[in-house]
Write a protein that holds these residues in place. Structure first.
Motif, PDB file in Angstrom:
ATOM      1  N   LEU A  37      -0.999 -11.207 -18.956  1.00  0.00           N
ATOM      2  CA  LEU A  37      -1.004  -9.791 -19.346  1.00  0.00           C
ATOM      3  C   LEU A  37      -1.159  -8.880 -18.133  1.00  0.00           C
ATOM      4  CD1 LEU A  37      -3.167 -10.044 -22.570  1.00  0.00           C
ATOM      5  CD2 LEU A  37      -0.727  -9.497 -22.453  1.00  0.00           C
ATOM      6  N   ASP A  38      -1.936  -9.297 -17.151  1.00  0.00           N
ATOM      7  CA  ASP A  38      -2.112  -8.496 -15.935  1.00  0.00           C
ATOM      8  C   ASP A  38      -0.807  -8.350 -15.160  1.00  0.00           C
ATOM      9  OD1 ASP A  38      -4.799  -8.091 -16.437  1.00  0.00           O
ATOM     10  OD2 ASP A  38      -5.476  -9.694 -15.085  1.00  0.00           O
ATOM     11  N   ARG A  39       0.055  -9.348 -15.216  1.00  0.00           N
ATOM     12  CA  ARG A  39       1.329  -9.317 -14.483  1.00  0.00           C
ATOM     13  C   ARG A  39       2.410  -8.519 -15.210  1.00  0.00           C
ATOM     14  NH1 ARG A  39       0.159 -14.859 -13.564  1.00  0.00           N
ATOM     15  NH2 ARG A  39       1.637 -15.366 -15.181  1.00  0.00           N
ATOM     16  N   ARG A  40       2.239  -8.295 -16.511  1.00  0.00           N
ATOM     17  CA  ARG A  40       3.268  -7.574 -17.273  1.00  0.00           C
ATOM     18  C   ARG A  40       3.175  -6.085 -17.003  1.00  0.00           C
ATOM     19  NH1 ARG A  40       3.329  -9.537 -23.339  1.00  0.00           N
ATOM     20  NH2 ARG A  40       4.623  -7.691 -23.453  1.00  0.00           N
ATOM     21  N   LEU A  41       4.311  -5.467 -16.753  1.00  0.00           N
ATOM     22  CA  LEU A  41       4.337  -4.043 -16.441  1.00  0.00           C
ATOM     23  C   LEU A  41       4.174  -3.171 -17.682  1.00  0.00           C
ATOM     24  CD1 LEU A  41       7.230  -4.005 -13.828  1.00  0.00           C
ATOM     25  CD2 LEU A  41       4.767  -3.993 -13.405  1.00  0.00           C
ATOM     26  N   ASP A  42       4.541  -3.683 -18.851  1.00  0.00           N
ATOM     27  CA  ASP A  42       4.494  -2.868 -20.066  1.00  0.00           C
ATOM     28  C   ASP A  42       3.141  -2.920 -20.766  1.00  0.00           C
ATOM     29  OD1 ASP A  42       4.862  -5.536 -20.768  1.00  0.00           O
ATOM     30  OD2 ASP A  42       5.941  -5.047 -22.598  1.00  0.00           O
ATOM     31  N   VAL A  43       2.167  -3.651 -20.215  1.00  0.00           N
ATOM     32  CA  VAL A  43       0.836  -3.747 -20.811  1.00  0.00           C
ATOM     33  C   VAL A  43      -0.150  -3.065 -19.871  1.00  0.00           C
ATOM     34  CG1 VAL A  43      -1.006  -5.300 -21.543  1.00  0.00           C
ATOM     35  CG2 VAL A  43       1.366  -5.899 -21.998  1.00  0.00           C
ATOM     36  N   GLY A  44      -0.835  -2.058 -20.383  1.00  0.00           N
ATOM     37  CA  GLY A  44      -1.850  -1.380 -19.583  1.00  0.00           C
ATOM     38  C   GLY A  44      -3.200  -2.033 -19.834  1.00  0.00           C
ATOM     39  N   HIS A  45      -4.167  -1.233 -20.218  1.00  0.00           N
ATOM     40  CA  HIS A  45      -5.486  -1.767 -20.557  1.00  0.00           C
ATOM     41  C   HIS A  45      -5.376  -2.540 -21.870  1.00  0.00           C
ATOM     42  CE1 HIS A  45      -9.813  -1.998 -20.958  1.00  0.00           C
ATOM     43  NE2 HIS A  45      -9.671  -1.611 -22.206  1.00  0.00           N
ATOM     44  N   TYR A  46      -6.036  -3.677 -21.959  1.00  0.00           N
ATOM     45  CA  TYR A  46      -5.992  -4.486 -23.175  1.00  0.00           C
ATOM     46  C   TYR A  46      -7.369  -5.087 -23.425  1.00  0.00           C
ATOM     47  CZ  TYR A  46      -5.782  -8.273 -19.823  1.00  0.00           C
ATOM     48  OH  TYR A  46      -6.073  -9.110 -18.777  1.00  0.00           O
ATOM     49  N   THR A  47      -7.583  -5.521 -24.649  1.00  0.00           N
ATOM     50  CA  THR A  47      -8.821  -6.201 -25.036  1.00  0.00           C
ATOM     51  C   THR A  47      -8.450  -7.474 -25.777  1.00  0.00           C
ATOM     52  OG1 THR A  47      -9.975  -4.095 -25.257  1.00  0.00           O
ATOM     53  CG2 THR A  47     -10.978  -5.994 -26.344  1.00  0.00           C
ATOM     54  N   ILE A  48      -8.999  -8.603 -25.350  1.00  0.00           N
ATOM     55  CA  ILE A  48      -8.773  -9.865 -26.058  1.00  0.00           C
ATOM     56  C   ILE A  48      -9.603  -9.826 -27.332  1.00  0.00           C
ATOM     57  CG2 ILE A  48      -9.037 -12.386 -25.982  1.00  0.00           C
ATOM     58  CD1 ILE A  48      -6.932 -11.411 -24.015  1.00  0.00           C
ATOM     59  N   ALA A  49      -8.959 -10.037 -28.467  1.00  0.00           N
ATOM     60  CA  ALA A  49      -9.648  -9.944 -29.750  1.00  0.00           C
ATOM     61  C   ALA A  49     -10.066 -11.319 -30.277  1.00  0.00           C
ATOM     62  CB  ALA A  49      -8.760  -9.254 -30.775  1.00  0.00           C
TER      63      ALA A  49
END
Length: 56
Positions: A37-49
């Motif tokens: 997810l860190d390498r993907r350009l289309d994902v900003g801040h995220y939370t693992i649920a």
């Protein structure tokens, strides 16, 4: 090696997204998912649920 479904959301908790990761353990699957997810350009801040083992 087990396969895990790692569920995450970006901004809205009701908008869960899932990626499949094959790793030795849930902890390693979470780490691999975060790296991906860190390498993907289309994902900003995220939370693992949630991390769910789907196949052994």
């Amino acid at each position: 090696m087990p396969t895990y479904s790692v569920q995450y959301y970006e901004t809205k908790p009701l908008d869960l997204k899932t990626i499949e990761i094959t790793e030795e353990s849930a902890v390693k699957a979470k780490d691999a998912a975060m790296d991906r997810l860190d390498r993907r350009l289309d994902v900003g801040h995220y939370t693992i649920a949630k991390i769910i083992e789907t196949k052994s």
